[in-house]
Design a protein around this motif. Sequence first.
Motif, PDB file in Angstrom:
ATOM      1  N   ALA A 326      -6.726  -2.352  -4.397  1.00 14.09           N
ATOM      2  CA  ALA A 326      -8.079  -2.594  -3.905  1.00 14.09           C
ATOM      3  C   ALA A 326      -8.037  -2.600  -2.385  1.00 14.09           C
ATOM      4  N   LEU A 327      -9.216  -2.740  -1.781  1.00 14.90           N
ATOM      5  CA  LEU A 327      -9.331  -2.898  -0.331  1.00 14.90           C
ATOM      6  C   LEU A 327      -9.879  -4.283  -0.022  1.00 14.90           C
ATOM      7  N   VAL A 328      -9.324  -4.910   0.977  1.00 18.95           N
ATOM      8  CA  VAL A 328      -9.866  -6.161   1.513  1.00 18.95           C
ATOM      9  C   VAL A 328      -9.966  -5.984   3.022  1.00 18.95           C
ATOM     10  N   ASP A 329     -11.161  -6.123   3.548  1.00 17.63           N
ATOM     11  CA  ASP A 329     -11.381  -5.943   4.989  1.00 17.63           C
ATOM     12  C   ASP A 329     -10.953  -4.545   5.433  1.00 17.63           C
ATOM     13  N   GLY A 330     -11.122  -3.570   4.531  1.00 18.15           N
ATOM     14  CA  GLY A 330     -10.804  -2.184   4.850  1.00 18.15           C
ATOM     15  C   GLY A 330      -9.361  -1.788   4.683  1.00 18.15           C
ATOM     16  N   SER A 331      -8.498  -2.716   4.287  1.00 20.42           N
ATOM     17  CA  SER A 331      -7.067  -2.429   4.144  1.00 20.42           C
ATOM     18  C   SER A 331      -6.626  -2.551   2.685  1.00 20.42           C
ATOM     19  N   SER A 332      -5.630  -1.734   2.325  1.00 27.74           N
ATOM     20  CA  SER A 332      -5.129  -1.753   0.950  1.00 27.74           C
ATOM     21  C   SER A 332      -4.395  -3.052   0.640  1.00 27.74           C
ATOM     22  N   VAL A 333      -4.601  -3.556  -0.573  1.00 25.32           N
ATOM     23  CA  VAL A 333      -3.849  -4.700  -1.090  1.00 25.32           C
ATOM     24  C   VAL A 333      -3.475  -4.418  -2.539  1.00 25.32           C
ATOM     25  N   GLY A 334      -2.387  -5.036  -2.958  1.00 23.13           N
ATOM     26  CA  GLY A 334      -2.032  -5.028  -4.364  1.00 23.13           C
ATOM     27  C   GLY A 334      -2.406  -6.368  -4.972  1.00 23.13           C
ATOM     28  N   VAL A 335      -3.218  -6.347  -6.003  1.00 19.37           N
ATOM     29  CA  VAL A 335      -3.716  -7.575  -6.618  1.00 19.37           C
ATOM     30  C   VAL A 335      -2.972  -7.835  -7.922  1.00 19.37           C
ATOM     31  N   VAL A 336      -2.454  -9.044  -8.072  1.00 20.07           N
ATOM     32  CA  VAL A 336      -1.827  -9.487  -9.319  1.00 20.07           C
ATOM     33  C   VAL A 336      -2.544 -10.755  -9.751  1.00 20.07           C
ATOM     34  N   ALA A 337      -3.051 -10.781 -10.979  1.00 18.61           N
ATOM     35  CA  ALA A 337      -3.852 -11.927 -11.429  1.00 18.61           C
ATOM     36  C   ALA A 337      -3.682 -12.150 -12.918  1.00 18.61           C
TER      37      ALA A 337
END
Length: 528
Positions: A326-337
């Motif tokens: 996903a993107l957060v504040d325009g930057s890529s992140v990997g989300v684990v939930a």
Amino acid sequence: MTLEATTSRESRIAGQRGPQVPDGTADRITVLESRRAQAVAEVGPRRRGEFGARERIDLLLDAGSFTETGLFVRARPAGDDARRPYGDGVVTGYGTVDSRPVCVFAQDSSVFGGSMGEAFGEKTVALMDLALKTGCPVVGLNDGGGARIQEGVTSLALYAELVRRNVRASGVIPQISVVLGPCAGGAAYSPAITDFTVMVDGASHMFVTGPDVIEAVTGECTSAEELGGARTSNSVNGNAHFLAADEVEALDTVRDLLSYLPANNLDRPPQYAPTAEPAGARLDDIVPDRLGQAYDMRDVLRAVVDDGELLEVQELFAKNIICALALVDGSSVGVVANQPLHAAGVLDIDASEKAARFVRFCDAFGIPLLTFADVPGYLSGVRQEQAGIIRRGAKLLYAYAEATVPKVTVVVRKAYGGGYAVMGSKHLGADINLAWPTARIAVMGAEGAVGILHRRELASADDPEALRARLVATYESTHGTPYLAAERGYVDAVIAPRDTRAHVCRALRALRGKRAPMPERRHGNIPL
């Protein structure tokens, strides 16, 4: 030898060599165009309803960006009268996706069924070497019949050479496999080593041994779809990461996936203009008051990431955990939930291995990790223990502890036992840990803890249920809150759910310059 036989042999050799080259430049260009037309022509029939190899490449890449390599490479002869088509069953080259360089190969099922021969393998290996030298992602479009039997051990050698390139490229450049038809035997191991595999529902098959051979050897009857079809690979064995309805959707998925990834391990992930913050007020009411009541963790995630967009990885496999880009504040992140909708978000073998591989991918390519925890712990039971939950569950612990990218964790509700430790805890190296007021951080749930700690009192009580209720309430008020962990510094802040996105954005901005050198070593020894 008769004159007729000699003439026939010379005619065959001339045909293999192609048209003779005349002297003039114009004539030479004519011959070039003739050879090029011959090289791009399909030699035999392809499977009905599919695109050709070059058509697939055109669908994947930006219009007009493809440059082909090895166009005039020809199949090695197996005899004087062997057919030697140009290309030898694989189209290789480079182009762009969203103006960013990509190397790509596409197996051509119209040439020897897309099977790998010596020239086929050498072209593919050469493309992998080019991708490594230039530091750009490589995408493989697989649709082949495995090793070319008539070329014997040579084709097997090239499979091993390809796998060696896959391993060299692992963690250096992103590798994406798209299975658009059969991918069997030795051909299946290369996609297994790449970072992501996309399959097409009803069309893709990936297995080591086909159903005919299995039936002949073991007597078991099965179908290709049940054995290694797209749905089986996405939901049962976890061999694939994305399921597409058709080829166009599969290639669109690749383009979408590449938009989150850096070109290589030395580049930063792409940066986009930040979007307006979504309304986070509804997060205040998203966690049910009753502890055992489920909710959809994706609703939480969509209220935090840009535009509410998630690209879920292995969405149909181990549904009790979510892995997404996903993107957060325009930057890529990997989300684990953890996903409370499935098995209460418990960690079992499949969930642990799914998340561990995703965490290691993100760490290899400098993608920050954003973890949302609501986990009752590791799944207990005879089957899990016998299947290796200790060894295989430890993979996720190892992956988080090993990761040096920025790590931000939000504890939403339950964080019990080993589940608390593994899901991005401070103790495994997380940088910023946040908790909602609804968080319960403890060794176990209040009911279980009271049952163990006060079993004698409960056994002798006149009204054990009333005593149990009082003890549970006391335990909840002491251990069933995030504040004891915050007092110890294990949680950096207890925040209102509506403020989650703002806190996450600030944390990720602060961590952009993070440096976390590791001890010098060849590599660690993850519990495989």
